[in-house]
Motif scaffolding. Structure first.
Motif, PDB file in Angstrom:
ATOM      1  N   THR A 314       0.843  -1.539  -0.111  1.00 41.39           N
ATOM      2  CA  THR A 314      -0.050   0.278   0.436  1.00 41.39           C
ATOM      3  C   THR A 314       0.866   0.943   0.274  1.00 41.39           C
ATOM      4  O   THR A 314       1.804   1.295   0.365  1.00 41.39           O
ATOM      5  CB  THR A 314      -1.149   0.306   0.985  1.00 41.39           C
ATOM      6  N   THR A 315       0.084   2.568  -0.350  1.00 42.62           N
ATOM      7  CA  THR A 315       1.249   3.760  -0.291  1.00 42.62           C
ATOM      8  C   THR A 315       0.107   4.171   0.709  1.00 42.62           C
ATOM      9  O   THR A 315       0.681   5.780   0.577  1.00 42.62           O
ATOM     10  CB  THR A 315       1.256   4.659  -1.892  1.00 42.62           C
ATOM     11  N   LYS A 316      -1.037   4.200   0.962  1.00 40.82           N
ATOM     12  CA  LYS A 316      -2.019   4.928   1.172  1.00 40.82           C
ATOM     13  C   LYS A 316      -1.232   4.844   2.767  1.00 40.82           C
ATOM     14  O   LYS A 316      -0.914   3.640   3.733  1.00 40.82           O
ATOM     15  CB  LYS A 316      -3.389   4.399   1.107  1.00 40.82           C
TER      16      LYS A 316
HETATM   17  N1  LIG Z   1      -7.461   3.164  -9.453  1.00 43.27           N
HETATM   18  C1  LIG Z   1      -5.591   3.675  -8.878  1.00 43.27           C
HETATM   19  N2  LIG Z   1      -5.004   5.210  -8.593  1.00 43.27           N
HETATM   20  C2  LIG Z   1      -3.923   5.246  -8.248  1.00 43.27           C
HETATM   21  N3  LIG Z   1      -3.354   4.000  -7.255  1.00 43.27           N
HETATM   22  C3  LIG Z   1      -4.104   3.067  -7.196  1.00 43.27           C
HETATM   23  C4  LIG Z   1      -5.067   2.736  -7.859  1.00 43.27           C
HETATM   24  N4  LIG Z   1      -5.490   1.619  -7.352  1.00 43.27           N
HETATM   25  C5  LIG Z   1      -4.574   1.039  -6.507  1.00 43.27           C
HETATM   26  N5  LIG Z   1      -3.999   1.593  -6.542  1.00 43.27           N
HETATM   27  C6  LIG Z   1      -2.444   2.033  -5.934  1.00 43.27           C
HETATM   28  O1  LIG Z   1      -2.309   0.306  -5.196  1.00 43.27           O
HETATM   29  C7  LIG Z   1      -2.051   0.309  -3.807  1.00 43.27           C
HETATM   30  C8  LIG Z   1      -3.411  -0.761  -3.524  1.00 43.27           C
HETATM   31  O2  LIG Z   1      -4.147  -0.874  -3.516  1.00 43.27           O
HETATM   32  P1  LIG Z   1      -5.000  -1.792  -3.198  1.00 43.27           P
HETATM   33  O3  LIG Z   1      -4.643  -3.391  -2.973  1.00 43.27           O
HETATM   34  O4  LIG Z   1      -6.336  -1.966  -3.415  1.00 43.27           O
HETATM   35  O5  LIG Z   1      -4.133  -1.669  -1.655  1.00 43.27           O
HETATM   36  P2  LIG Z   1      -5.318  -0.271  -0.592  1.00 43.27           P
HETATM   37  O6  LIG Z   1      -6.113   0.375  -1.163  1.00 43.27           O
HETATM   38  O7  LIG Z   1      -5.637  -0.765   0.968  1.00 43.27           O
HETATM   39  O8  LIG Z   1      -3.743  -0.017  -0.632  1.00 43.27           O
HETATM   40  C9  LIG Z   1      -2.716   1.811  -3.413  1.00 43.27           C
HETATM   41  O9  LIG Z   1      -1.933   1.934  -2.301  1.00 43.27           O
HETATM   42  C10 LIG Z   1      -2.367   2.323  -4.429  1.00 43.27           C
HETATM   43  O10 LIG Z   1      -0.915   2.681  -4.430  1.00 43.27           O
END
Ligand SMILES: Nc1ncnc2c1ncn2[C@@H]1O[C@H](COP(=O)(O)OP(=O)(O)O)[C@@H](O)[C@H]1O
Ligand SMILES: [Mg+2]
Length: 391
Positions: A314-316
């Motif tokens: 995750t980048t969040k």
């Molecule tokens: N629509 C999007 N636009 C930009 N980055 C995205 C998008 N969908 C996913 N990501 C990137 O992918 C990562 C992993 O997504 P996800 O597996 O849903 O985990 P989370 O949302 O909990 O971080 C996110 O943290 C983000 O960096």
């Protein structure tokens, strides 16, 4: 073959000499063959050997060397033979080099493809093992976690009743309250992670139904709407498609994940954003349906894209992302015999594509009773356009 032609030419020359004809052109044949087989260097050697050999053989027969050498056709013949040999030798060397280069290129291409496939398989294996492990661990953790959560809830209630009791130190009470509140938040977060991890478990065949994709996508958009920021629009262009066989709940979860990610990718405070959801038949092969979820958010670098399907990536910030949404979604789509892909460009936005086989080609297992019942006909629908504005 080379030796054979030299022998034939030698014998031929010898008979020529016996009959006093002096025809030296017969040496052409072994020179040409040697040049073709051994290339340019072989041609040089053959040309050098041909003259003394020819003269020697002719003299061994009954011809006089002086007579032979004075014969102009003899020298011209040798020069022409040597030239022919060199040209053939050059062509042969060139051909050999070309073949080797083509072979080397093919080998390195094959090696690259094999290495890529190996890495891909190793990654898929790793993910499958991690998935099984993670769902097992999540299952084990969930029971004690439920006790912990309900005990914390009791403690919270008891603490509230103690607030105004006599002899309670207000500072101590406040510290306890904060401690218990934070513990509860932490436990709820663990619970969220373990519940998502459990979704790695394979679909049970009993849960398969015929899923109306227009309905599933409509429900997903409604569920994701509360996550949209102000000014974010969702446009849905949903064409009627045949039913998909699968678990409607899990498919809805995948679309909600994609929509929430799209919503979170649109920077806060930008004031406007656009998410487009499309549904249609795959153009090339009309045996599968294609769902796309596109946003005009921040997009991702190639490095981020390469990791998004890994569990826990995750980048969040903490508390916002678990890093499980996409790995779980990919696992659900795979279990439905489909695929999940992503295209993204930093600063421009992201498109996720979900391909699912339609009924008849579904690669998911079918129980006998379900297989016997005919699929309901897809209701023809008018293409629907739906716009939701974030609250
Ligand atoms: N629509 C999007 N636009 C930009 N980055 C995205 C998008 N969908 C996913 N990501 C990137 O992918 C990562 C992993 O997504 P996800 O597996 O849903 O985990 P989370 O949302 O909990 O971080 C996110 O943290 C983000 O960096
Ligand atoms: Mg997510």
């Amino acid at each position: 073959m080379v030796v054979g032609t030299w022998v034939v030419a030698t014998v031929g020359l010898y008979f020529n000499a016996i009959h006093e004809q002096g025809m030296a052109m017969i040496i052409c044949l072994p020179v040409a063959v040697t040049a073709w087989v051994f290339g340019f260097r072989g041609a040089l050697l053959a040309a050098a050997v041909a003259l003394p050999l020819g003269l020697g053989i002719l003299t061994l027969g009954s011809l006089d060397v002086g007579d032979v050498l004075r014969e102009p056709s003899m020298l011209v013949g040798h020069v022409m033979t040597a030239l022919l040999g060199l040209v053939i030798g050059y062509l042969s060397t060139l051909r050999g080099r070309l073949e080797r280069e083509t072979q080397l290129r093919a080998q390195s291409e094959r090696a690259a493809v094999e290495a890529e496939m190996g890495a891909h398989l190793a990654r898929a294996d790793r993910l499958a093992i991690m998935g099984t492990l993670a769902s097992g661990v999540a299952h084990e953790i969930n029971n004690p976690l439920t006790y912990l959560l309900s005990n914390l809830e009791f403690a919270q209630d008891d603490l509230l009743q103690l607030r105004d009791a006599e002899g309670v130190d207000p500072k101590l009470w406040e510290r306890l309250r904060i401690g218990i509140d934070e513990s509860r938040e932490a436990v709820e977060r663990i619970h969220k992670i373990t519940s998502e991890l459990q979704l790695f478990v394979r679909d049970h065949p009993g849960t398969l139904r015929f899923v109306d994709m227009v309905e599933a996508l409509g429900a997903s958009i409604k569920l994701a709407r509360h996550k949209l920021r102000d000014g974010t629009e969702v446009e849905a262009r949903l064409e009627p498609v045949p039913m998909v066989r699968g678990d409607g709940g899990k498919l809805t979860q995948v679309f909600v994940n994609l929509l929430v990610n799209a919503a979170q990718a649109i920077p806060e405070g930008r004031g406007h954003g656009r998410i487009v959801v499309t549904l249609g038949l795959e153009r090339v092969e009309e045996t599968s349906i294609l769902v796309t979820v596109s946003d005009d958010g921040q997009g991702m670098s190639a490095e981020v894209v390469s990791k998004i399907f890994e569990p826990f990536f995750t980048t969040k910030p903490r508390g916002v992302g678990t890093g499980l949404g996409l790995s779980v979604s990919a696992s659900i789509i795979r279990n439905h015999g489909g695929e999940l892909e992503c295209d993204s460009e930093p600063g421009r936005g992201t498109t996720f594509r979900v391909r699912l086989p339609t009924f008849g080609d579904a690669a998911v297992s079918v129980t006998p009773s379900e297989a016997a019942s005919p699929p309901p006909n897809p209701q023809p629908r008018v293409a629907q356009s739906l716009t939701a504005v974030g609250s």
